[in-house]
Design a protein around this motif. Structure first.
Motif, PDB file in Angstrom:
ATOM      1  N   PRO A 191      24.042 -17.354  56.532  1.00  0.00           N
ATOM      2  CA  PRO A 191      24.296 -16.831  57.882  1.00  0.00           C
ATOM      3  C   PRO A 191      23.396 -15.636  58.200  1.00  0.00           C
ATOM      4  CG  PRO A 191      26.124 -16.320  56.403  1.00  0.00           C
ATOM      5  CD  PRO A 191      25.161 -17.152  55.628  1.00  0.00           C
ATOM      6  N   LEU A 192      22.538 -15.799  59.191  1.00  0.00           N
ATOM      7  CA  LEU A 192      21.506 -14.797  59.480  1.00  0.00           C
ATOM      8  C   LEU A 192      21.643 -14.091  60.826  1.00  0.00           C
ATOM      9  CD1 LEU A 192      18.371 -16.820  58.355  1.00  0.00           C
ATOM     10  CD2 LEU A 192      19.522 -15.005  57.094  1.00  0.00           C
ATOM     11  N   LYS A 193      22.570 -14.508  61.651  1.00  0.00           N
ATOM     12  CA  LYS A 193      22.613 -14.019  63.030  1.00  0.00           C
ATOM     13  C   LYS A 193      22.621 -12.489  63.110  1.00  0.00           C
ATOM     14  CE  LYS A 193      24.956 -14.419  67.407  1.00  0.00           C
ATOM     15  NZ  LYS A 193      26.087 -14.915  68.154  1.00  0.00           N
ATOM     16  N   GLU A 194      23.453 -11.817  62.337  1.00  0.00           N
ATOM     17  CA  GLU A 194      23.556 -10.357  62.392  1.00  0.00           C
ATOM     18  C   GLU A 194      22.269  -9.685  61.912  1.00  0.00           C
ATOM     19  OE1 GLU A 194      25.902 -12.378  61.237  1.00  0.00           O
ATOM     20  OE2 GLU A 194      27.501 -12.078  62.702  1.00  0.00           O
ATOM     21  N   ILE A 195      21.633 -10.275  60.886  1.00  0.00           N
ATOM     22  CA  ILE A 195      20.377  -9.723  60.368  1.00  0.00           C
ATOM     23  C   ILE A 195      19.288  -9.835  61.429  1.00  0.00           C
ATOM     24  CG2 ILE A 195      18.548 -10.042  58.649  1.00  0.00           C
ATOM     25  CD1 ILE A 195      20.810 -11.017  56.717  1.00  0.00           C
ATOM     26  N   VAL A 196      19.161 -11.027  62.020  1.00  0.00           N
ATOM     27  CA  VAL A 196      18.146 -11.248  63.049  1.00  0.00           C
ATOM     28  C   VAL A 196      18.404 -10.359  64.260  1.00  0.00           C
ATOM     29  CG1 VAL A 196      17.162 -12.963  64.632  1.00  0.00           C
ATOM     30  CG2 VAL A 196      17.602 -13.577  62.247  1.00  0.00           C
ATOM     31  N   THR A 197      19.659 -10.191  64.637  1.00  0.00           N
ATOM     32  CA  THR A 197      20.006  -9.323  65.771  1.00  0.00           C
ATOM     33  C   THR A 197      19.581  -7.877  65.506  1.00  0.00           C
ATOM     34  OG1 THR A 197      21.881 -10.746  66.326  1.00  0.00           O
ATOM     35  CG2 THR A 197      21.918  -8.526  67.221  1.00  0.00           C
TER      36      THR A 197
ATOM     37  N   ASP B  86      16.693  -7.617  71.148  1.00  0.00           N
ATOM     38  CA  ASP B  86      16.944  -8.237  72.446  1.00  0.00           C
ATOM     39  C   ASP B  86      17.833  -9.470  72.256  1.00  0.00           C
ATOM     40  OD1 ASP B  86      16.932  -9.413  74.928  1.00  0.00           O
ATOM     41  OD2 ASP B  86      14.746  -9.465  75.147  1.00  0.00           O
ATOM     42  N   PRO B  87      19.100  -9.418  72.740  1.00  0.00           N
ATOM     43  CA  PRO B  87      20.024 -10.542  72.536  1.00  0.00           C
ATOM     44  C   PRO B  87      19.508 -11.872  73.080  1.00  0.00           C
ATOM     45  CG  PRO B  87      21.172  -8.649  73.490  1.00  0.00           C
ATOM     46  CD  PRO B  87      19.720  -8.320  73.475  1.00  0.00           C
TER      47      PRO B  87
ATOM     48  N   ASN C 294      16.353 -17.743  69.973  1.00  0.00           N
ATOM     49  CA  ASN C 294      15.017 -18.335  69.803  1.00  0.00           C
ATOM     50  C   ASN C 294      14.477 -18.069  68.400  1.00  0.00           C
ATOM     51  OD1 ASN C 294      15.084 -19.230  72.418  1.00  0.00           O
ATOM     52  ND2 ASN C 294      13.921 -17.510  73.246  1.00  0.00           N
ATOM     53  N   ALA C 295      14.669 -16.859  67.908  1.00  0.00           N
ATOM     54  CA  ALA C 295      14.208 -16.509  66.556  1.00  0.00           C
ATOM     55  C   ALA C 295      14.959 -17.320  65.509  1.00  0.00           C
ATOM     56  CB  ALA C 295      14.387 -15.018  66.312  1.00  0.00           C
ATOM     57  N   LEU C 296      16.280 -17.457  65.666  1.00  0.00           N
ATOM     58  CA  LEU C 296      17.078 -18.240  64.711  1.00  0.00           C
ATOM     59  C   LEU C 296      16.644 -19.703  64.702  1.00  0.00           C
ATOM     60  CD1 LEU C 296      20.601 -16.700  65.376  1.00  0.00           C
ATOM     61  CD2 LEU C 296      19.332 -16.604  63.218  1.00  0.00           C
ATOM     62  N   THR C 297      16.389 -20.249  65.874  1.00  0.00           N
ATOM     63  CA  THR C 297      15.940 -21.641  65.970  1.00  0.00           C
ATOM     64  C   THR C 297      14.575 -21.820  65.305  1.00  0.00           C
ATOM     65  OG1 THR C 297      17.156 -21.897  68.037  1.00  0.00           O
ATOM     66  CG2 THR C 297      15.469 -23.536  67.574  1.00  0.00           C
ATOM     67  N   ALA C 298      13.666 -20.885  65.534  1.00  0.00           N
ATOM     68  CA  ALA C 298      12.329 -20.958  64.929  1.00  0.00           C
ATOM     69  C   ALA C 298      12.385 -20.842  63.407  1.00  0.00           C
ATOM     70  CB  ALA C 298      11.434 -19.862  65.504  1.00  0.00           C
ATOM     71  N   MET C 299      13.329 -20.058  62.892  1.00  0.00           N
ATOM     72  CA  MET C 299      13.440 -19.870  61.440  1.00  0.00           C
ATOM     73  C   MET C 299      14.051 -21.080  60.748  1.00  0.00           C
ATOM     74  SD  MET C 299      14.739 -15.926  61.394  1.00  0.00           S
ATOM     75  CE  MET C 299      14.961 -15.863  59.628  1.00  0.00           C
TER      76      MET C 299
ATOM     77  N   LEU D 292      12.617 -12.699  54.525  1.00  0.00           N
ATOM     78  CA  LEU D 292      12.601 -13.506  55.741  1.00  0.00           C
ATOM     79  C   LEU D 292      11.345 -13.220  56.556  1.00  0.00           C
ATOM     80  CD1 LEU D 292      16.265 -12.753  56.884  1.00  0.00           C
ATOM     81  CD2 LEU D 292      15.485 -14.839  55.739  1.00  0.00           C
ATOM     82  N   GLN D 293      10.918 -14.203  57.317  1.00  0.00           N
ATOM     83  CA  GLN D 293       9.871 -14.028  58.326  1.00  0.00           C
ATOM     84  C   GLN D 293      10.561 -14.242  59.673  1.00  0.00           C
ATOM     85  OE1 GLN D 293       6.700 -13.070  57.852  1.00  0.00           O
ATOM     86  NE2 GLN D 293       6.983 -13.008  55.636  1.00  0.00           N
ATOM     87  N   ILE D 294      10.824 -13.148  60.391  1.00  0.00           N
ATOM     88  CA  ILE D 294      11.552 -13.231  61.656  1.00  0.00           C
ATOM     89  C   ILE D 294      10.560 -13.147  62.808  1.00  0.00           C
ATOM     90  CG2 ILE D 294      13.332 -12.167  63.099  1.00  0.00           C
ATOM     91  CD1 ILE D 294      14.639 -11.139  60.524  1.00  0.00           C
ATOM     92  N   PRO D 295      10.465 -14.223  63.621  1.00  0.00           N
ATOM     93  CA  PRO D 295       9.521 -14.216  64.742  1.00  0.00           C
ATOM     94  C   PRO D 295      10.032 -13.341  65.898  1.00  0.00           C
ATOM     95  CG  PRO D 295      10.694 -16.314  64.659  1.00  0.00           C
ATOM     96  CD  PRO D 295      11.157 -15.518  63.482  1.00  0.00           C
ATOM     97  N   VAL D 296       9.202 -12.364  66.291  1.00  0.00           N
ATOM     98  CA  VAL D 296       9.532 -11.486  67.415  1.00  0.00           C
ATOM     99  C   VAL D 296       8.294 -11.424  68.313  1.00  0.00           C
ATOM    100  CG1 VAL D 296      10.288  -9.182  68.106  1.00  0.00           C
ATOM    101  CG2 VAL D 296      11.039 -10.119  65.917  1.00  0.00           C
ATOM    102  N   ASP D 297       8.405 -11.930  69.523  1.00  0.00           N
ATOM    103  CA  ASP D 297       7.308 -11.911  70.494  1.00  0.00           C
ATOM    104  C   ASP D 297       6.003 -12.464  69.915  1.00  0.00           C
ATOM    105  OD1 ASP D 297       8.978 -10.789  72.457  1.00  0.00           O
ATOM    106  OD2 ASP D 297       8.588  -8.763  71.709  1.00  0.00           O
ATOM    107  N   GLY D 298       6.086 -13.602  69.242  1.00  0.00           N
ATOM    108  CA  GLY D 298       4.897 -14.262  68.718  1.00  0.00           C
ATOM    109  C   GLY D 298       4.373 -13.698  67.409  1.00  0.00           C
TER     110      GLY D 298
END
Length: 194
Positions: A77-83, A88-89, A94-99, A130-136
């Motif tokens: 479960p990554l939602k809280e980490i990615v947030t 930006d909610p 989008n980041a979770l889907t890309a990961m 993790l590699q979290i995509p943020v604005d490309g």
């Protein structure tokens, strides 16, 4: 006077017999917890996950497996980490889907208690990268995960209970500050198969 003494004796005998009958019922109702072996912990689980970060709380059901000395999440479960990283909610999903699905394994050591009716698990989590995509751009994120408490596998109902915590996040080499730790509480996980 004799009637009063006889009445007191009968009442006393009656009260004592009621007390003894209650204690005998208590002994009969005692539940015997079946013995377990260390290998009984192995298998597939479905568990209730309560994620807590500060005053925010989220609940869901997750699946995981235990083999030998490793607990494996097929989708951690990554939602809280990615947030915490994305901020930006609107962009979190989008980041979770890309990961996609991120697997995570936790090593543990187990010990059987003296009565052999539960197993104590001492977890040794490693960092999660993790590699979290943020604005490309991918942000390299290191999550420091800890287990402050031991986990328990109980022979009575073949359930597992444990807690993990994401204590620290490092994004592109810089520790995220302020960061409220994320607690992953698994209060009741049911064994679903081998």
């Amino acid at each position: 006077m004799k009637n009063l003494i006889v009445l007191k004796v009968i009442t006393t005998v009656l009260v004592i017999s009621i007390i003894f009958s209650l204690f005998s019922c208590i002994d009969e109702d005692r539940i015997e917890v079946p013995p377990v072996k260390l290998e009984d912990v192995n298998g597939s689980y479905k568990g209730r996950l309560i994620t807590v970060q500060g005053e925010f709380r989220n609940e869901k059901v997750v699946d995981f497996k235990i083999k030998k000395d490793t607990l494996e999440f097929p989708e951690f479960p990554l939602k809280e980490i990615v947030t915490a990283v994305v901020k930006d909610p609107a962009k979190v999903q989008n980041a979770l889907t890309a990961m996609g699905k991120v697997k995570y394994k936790v090593k543990y050591a187990s010990v059987l208690n003296a009565e052999k009716n539960w197993v104590e698990l001492t977890f040794a989590p490693k960092e999660l990268e993790l590699q979290i995509p943020v604005d490309g751009v991918n942000k390299k994120t290191i999550v420091t995960i800890a287990a402050k408490q031991k986990g328990y596998f109980v022979g009575l109902d073949y359930t597992l209970r444990f807690v993990l915590a994401a204590e620290k996040l490092t994004v592109d080499g810089v520790q995220l500050n302020p960061f409220e730790p994320i607690y992953y509480n698994f209060p009741y996980c049911v064994k679903t198969g081998n």
